[in-house]
Design an enzyme around this catalytic site. Structure first.
Site, short mmCIF file in Angstrom:
data_model
loop_
_atom_site.label_atom_id
_atom_site.label_comp_id
_atom_site.label_asym_id
_atom_site.label_seq_id
_atom_site.Cartn_x
_atom_site.Cartn_y
_atom_site.Cartn_z
N THR A 95 0.86 -1.19 0.00
CA THR A 95 0.00 0.00 0.00
C THR A 95 0.89 1.23 0.00
O THR A 95 1.76 1.39 0.85
CB THR A 95 -0.91 0.00 1.24
OG1 THR A 95 -1.70 -1.19 1.25
CG2 THR A 95 -1.83 1.21 1.24
N LYS A 171 -6.84 1.53 -3.43
CA LYS A 171 -6.46 0.91 -2.16
C LYS A 171 -6.44 1.95 -1.03
O LYS A 171 -6.86 1.67 0.09
CB LYS A 171 -5.09 0.24 -2.28
CG LYS A 171 -4.59 -0.43 -0.97
CD LYS A 171 -5.54 -1.52 -0.48
CE LYS A 171 -5.17 -2.10 0.87
NZ LYS A 171 -3.95 -2.90 0.86
N LYS A 239 0.24 4.24 9.26
CA LYS A 239 0.79 4.53 7.93
C LYS A 239 -0.31 4.76 6.89
O LYS A 239 -0.31 5.77 6.17
CB LYS A 239 1.69 3.38 7.47
CG LYS A 239 2.16 3.49 6.01
CD LYS A 239 2.93 2.26 5.58
CE LYS A 239 2.06 1.06 5.32
NZ LYS A 239 1.37 1.12 3.99
#
Length: 296
Positions: A95, A171, A239
């Protein structure tokens, strides 16, 4: 098909094993000896560095944490690029921000490789059974080259266009939903506990009613079992929700729910829970209110 998988973590291991079961010639890459030994015991090849992949590797899945690790795994001093066959396909599944996905695809193209911007979802359980969802963008040639690997590791492959960065964009939006759902699931469970509801009964009611979500059902089951072993850790959403707010800022787009959820995961990290299962963001409410969680 000579295939490499870089990153034998919770999802990478599952992907590597699924590819192995499908009859592909798979070499896993991970610096951790325990991960390499586990994959070798299953019949795969295992090396510590991407530079040790078999020469002429035709397909490479990169399932590491972020863009920086992806770039190091491909282009760094111990990177995989010299070990790839001409025209090999790289399935980049970490990602990352869309601009990072575009940059990596451009570098691969300049080196004569095919690139798929192909983040994945499904968690360790779906990875282990070859049932991940892949949200990918790239050329038709890249999809064709990657087809045997994608068939092995996923049951749903979304073809989102030819331009790198589209997969990453989808995503990031997905992670907005996932992170907010986990945070609100923890908030709801913590509120119920504070108000005196039986946690198991609360869980049973919610999972049979309209307020349920996949994240509530999955993550709060772990809270009830006091099982904080990380399938997806708190730090992942520190994150990933950071990527959400970063992308939104670049678009002058407000994301107040994602921003608040990121602060909650950041608080859990600050309390020392960064490597715990992400459902244990509930420890933030525990610290604030003194509630007792199941198993404490």
């Amino acid at each position: 098909m000579r295939t490499g998988v870089i990153g034998l973590g919770s999802m990478g291991m599952g992907a590597a094993l699924s590819a192995l079961r499908a009859g592909l010639e798979v070499t896993g890459v991970d610096p951790r000896a325990a991960a390499r030994d586990s994959f070798a015991e299953a019949g795969g090849g295992a090396v510590a560095r991407a530079a040790e992949l078999p020469e002429g590797t035709q397909a490479l899945v990169v399932l590491v944490v972020n863009a920086a690790q992806t770039e190091a795994a491909l282009f760094g001093p111990d990177g995989a690029l010299p070990r790839l066959a001409p025209g090999a396909v790289v399935i980049s599944s970490a990602t990352m921000a869309p601009e990072d996905a575009r940059r990596i695809a451009e570098r691969l193209g300049a080196a004569g490789m095919l690139a798929l911007d192909a983040p994945v979802s499904g968690g360790a359980a779906k990875a282990a059974t070859g049932e991940m969802t892949v949200m990918a963008s790239g050329s038709a040639a890249a999809f064709d080259a990657a087809a045997p690997v994608l068939a092995a590791i996923a049951t749903k492959v979304w073809r989102l266009g030819e331009a790198p960065g589209i997969g990453a964009t989808v995503k990031v939006v997905h992670q907005l939903l996932a992170g907010v759902h986990i945070a609100v699931a923890a908030e709801a469970m913590a509120l119920g506990i504070r108000a005196g509801a039986d946690p198991q009964q609360l869980y049973d009611v919610v999972t049979s009613a309209a307020g349920n979500s996949w994240m509530f059902e999955n993550r709060m089951a772990r809270v009830l079992a006091a099982d904080d072993a990380p399938r997806s850790a708190v730090d992942i959403f520190v994150k990933d929700l950071g990527l959400v707010t970063q992308m939104a800022k670049s678009l002058d787009f407000p994301v107040p729910l994602a921003a608040q959820a990121q602060q909650l995961f950041t608080a859990a990290h600050a309390q020392g829970h960064g490597q715990k299962d992400d459902g244990f963001v509930i420890r933030v409410w525990q610290a604030l209110t003194g509630i007792k969680l199941p198993g404490d």
